[in-house]
Design a protein around this motif. Structure first.
Motif, short mmCIF file in Angstrom:
data_model
loop_
_atom_site.label_atom_id
_atom_site.label_comp_id
_atom_site.label_asym_id
_atom_site.label_seq_id
_atom_site.Cartn_x
_atom_site.Cartn_y
_atom_site.Cartn_z
N GLY A 166 -29.50 112.15 46.95
CA GLY A 166 -29.72 113.12 45.90
C GLY A 166 -28.84 112.91 44.68
N LEU A 167 -27.72 112.19 44.86
CA LEU A 167 -26.85 111.89 43.72
C LEU A 167 -27.54 111.03 42.68
N GLN A 168 -28.60 110.36 43.05
CA GLN A 168 -29.32 109.49 42.13
C GLN A 168 -30.37 110.26 41.32
N SER A 169 -30.54 111.55 41.66
CA SER A 169 -31.55 112.38 40.97
C SER A 169 -30.85 113.39 40.06
N PRO A 170 -31.38 113.65 38.87
CA PRO A 170 -30.76 114.64 37.97
C PRO A 170 -30.70 116.03 38.61
N LEU A 184 -37.65 101.34 42.50
CA LEU A 184 -39.01 101.83 42.30
C LEU A 184 -39.01 103.35 42.12
N GLN A 185 -38.14 104.04 42.88
CA GLN A 185 -38.04 105.49 42.73
C GLN A 185 -37.47 105.86 41.36
N TRP A 222 -35.52 109.09 39.32
CA TRP A 222 -34.12 108.86 39.64
C TRP A 222 -33.44 108.18 38.46
N LEU A 223 -32.11 108.31 38.42
CA LEU A 223 -31.33 107.71 37.34
C LEU A 223 -30.96 106.28 37.74
N LEU A 224 -31.38 105.32 36.94
CA LEU A 224 -31.19 103.92 37.29
C LEU A 224 -29.73 103.56 37.42
#
Length: 583
Positions: free
Chosen positions: A103-107, A45-46, A52-54
């Motif tokens: 945070g690794l899932q966010s650019p 959902l995020q 976030w990067l899927l």
């Protein structure tokens, strides 16, 4: 450090929290499954709504899901069941590691959930009150995870180290304190529950011990009294049939009178115990109030005349002809009231007025005695209490009579009250219900004035007490019976079966219940098992309903209590001897 603070800081052992490890294990499984199933949903959902990067979400989920399910699976192993707190720690550590690296899932490396890992010691302590040391351990692990995540995340994407350490330390201490307080509360509840259970067991044991003591006392007193009263009867019959001695007869009458007095005292104590425990059984049947009053007056007339008192019964026009009540207990109430009136009246008369009040019978016992002050009347109906202790010493008595009388009257749907004034005599008023629910019950005692019959037949008497055996043998032989003796249940069984096999069976077998080698009930059961179909009578010093039921269940036909009522015993034997013999 004061004692209260030391008590709060004292580690709470697991032995005082017996249900907590199991609850914590179940809670860890529920929490783990919730994180493993809801976590991916929140991350996806995020990714779709929050930037976030899927693909990063997917590969991080691939990394963390096996660890979560491994923690959940370990809770089902022997190690997991023994160490539920370690399992919860591992589950929280994996989750906090994922949150710290989210945070690794966010650019940009932004992580809006990072604070959740820092407050986990407080959250977990509220969720599952583990030992404070585990809160400290998870706090240290959180700081280590955050410091380690700096190597993988972009600079500036994490909270400053001082804030991380400060928040983690505060939450760790709060979590440790919360867990300790909850453990203390749960331990206190457990101790209170244990104390309540122990008190309940002790109360039950005390009640059981009291009942057993009363039953034992009854047996130990009634057994020798059988010999005392019985031999007094025998000697009186022998002396009175010849030329009675001026010294022997009064002495024998004294023995008998005092023995009967002891028996009445014992019956009062046992009645009080039965009423208190709610185990007193009533035998409700129709009876005449006027006849009850006449019987009691006739019974106590000699005592009244010995003091120069008139004892009169005054039936009133409104008195019911019959009521449904327990005549034995009603008679006991009247004997207590009339006996007390005679005891505390030195001159004048005692009147028993019988009237009615609706469907109830009313008995008023009116005396011209010393009277009772108002302030002492309230104590009259308390057990083991008399209005005036000096009068108790003068006149005797246990102080149970009026207490028992009131409780019996209330069981029978009525009451006992008093009106009195010093120097003006007293009026005790007993009311008994006229319930329509009459039920004919067998009468255990012989009818008043009924003479013992002459009997013919052979009986086997089994009694281990030599005195009682000799007494009963004399009573039975005097009535015309042929008697053979046995000293225990085994011998009685052998003699009864031998006589039956020889073609000359005994007409009645009398078995004392408590005998060595084989008890009376065991002997009765063995005889019935071997096909013996003759009459069997149990003799026992225990008179409780459950004792009678046990004897009947063992195969006895009748049940006679000690001290033996000679007439009742012989009437019982007469009924059994009149039964048709089986072919």
């Amino acid at each position: 450090m004061n004692e209260g603070l030391r008590r709060h800081l004292r580690p709470v052992p697991d032995t005082e929290l017996p249900g907590l490890p199991g609850a914590m294990l179940v809670g860890s499984r529920v929490l783990g499954i919730a994180l493993a199933t809801l976590g991916p949903f929140v991350c996806v959902l995020q990714a779709t709504a929050g930037g976030w990067l899927l693909d990063h979400v997917l590969w991080m989920q691939l990394a963390v899901q096996p660890l979560l399910w491994a923690c959940i699976g370990t809770t089902f192993t022997r190690f997991g069941r023994r160490q539920p707190e370690a399992m919860l720690f591992a589950l929280v550590a994996v989750t906090n590691g994922y949150i710290a690296l989210a945070g690794l899932q966010s650019p940009s490396g932004d992580n809006p959930y990072s604070v959740l890992a820092l407050i986990s010691p407080v959250v977990i302590a509220a969720f599952a009150p583990w030992k404070p040391s585990w809160s400290l351990a998870i706090g240290v692990a959180d700081v280590a995870i955050y410091l380690g995540s700096k190597l993988a995340l972009p600079p500036g994407s994490l909270l400053p180290v001082p804030i991380v350490c400060g928040v983690s330390a505060a939450c760790t201490l709060l979590g440790a304190a919360a867990g300790q307080v909850q453990r203390g509360v749960l331990a206190s509840l457990h101790r209170a529950k244990q104390a309540a259970e122990q008190a309940r067991r002790e109360a039950q044991a005390a009640t059981q011990a009291k009942s057993e003591f009363l039953a034992t006392m009854s047996h130990e007193i009634r057994t020798p009294m059988t010999a005392i009263l019985g031999f007094a009867d025998e000697l009186l019959l022998e002396v009175e049939s010849g030329a009675p001695s001026e010294r022997v007869v009064p002495a024998l009458r004294t023995i008998k009178r005092n023995g009967e007095h002891l028996l009445r005292l014992l019956d009062d104590v046992l009645d009080a115990a039965k009423i208190e425990s709610g185990k007193l059984q009533l035998e409700i049947r129709p009876c005449s109030p006027a006849e009850l009053a006449d019987e009691v007056a006739e019974l106590l007339r000699g005592r009244a005349e010995a003091k120069g008192l008139r004892l009169v019964v005054e039936p009133q026009p409104g008195a019911p002809e019959t009521i449904a009540t327990d005549p034995t207990r009603a008679r006991q109430i009247l004997v207590n009231l009339v006996g007390n009136a005679i005891k505390f009246t030195d001159a004048g008369e005692v009147r028993v007025r019988v009237s009615g009040e609706g469907t109830r019978a009313v008995f008023e016992v009116i005396d011209t005695g010393i009277g009772i002050p108002t302030e002492q009347q309230a104590k009259l109906f308390e057990p083991f209490t008399q209005a005036d202790g000096s009068l108790g010493r003068r006149h005797g008595g246990t102080g149970l009579g009026l207490s028992i009388s009131r409780k019996l009257a209330r069981l029978l749907g009525g009451n006992v009250t008093v009106e009195s004034a010093p120097g003006q005599g007293s009026t005790f008023r007993a009311t008994l219900s006229g319930s329509k629910r009459a039920q004919t019950m067998p009468v255990a005692r012989a009818a008043l004035g009924e003479a013992p019959p002459a009997l013919h037949g052979r009986v086997l008497l089994a009694e281990d007490g030599s005195d009682n055996r000799a007494l009963l043998e004399r009573v039975l032989r005097r009535s015309g019976l042929a008697v053979e003796l046995a000293e225990n249940g085994r011998e009685a069984h052998a003699k009864a079966m031998s006589a039956t096999l020889s073609g000359a069976p005994f007409d009645v077998v009398l078995l004392d219940v408590e005998m060595p080698e084989m008890s009376g009930t065991e002997a009765a059961s063995a005889l019935r098992a071997d096909g013996y179909d003759g009459a069997i009578v149990a003799l026992t010093a225990h008179g409780r309903p459950e004792d009678r039921e046990a004897c009947i269940a063992a195969g006895c036909d009748e049940f006679v209590t000690k001290p033996i009522d000679r007439t009742a015993l012989l009437l019982t034997l007469a009924r059994l001897l009149e039964r048709p013999k089986s072919v």
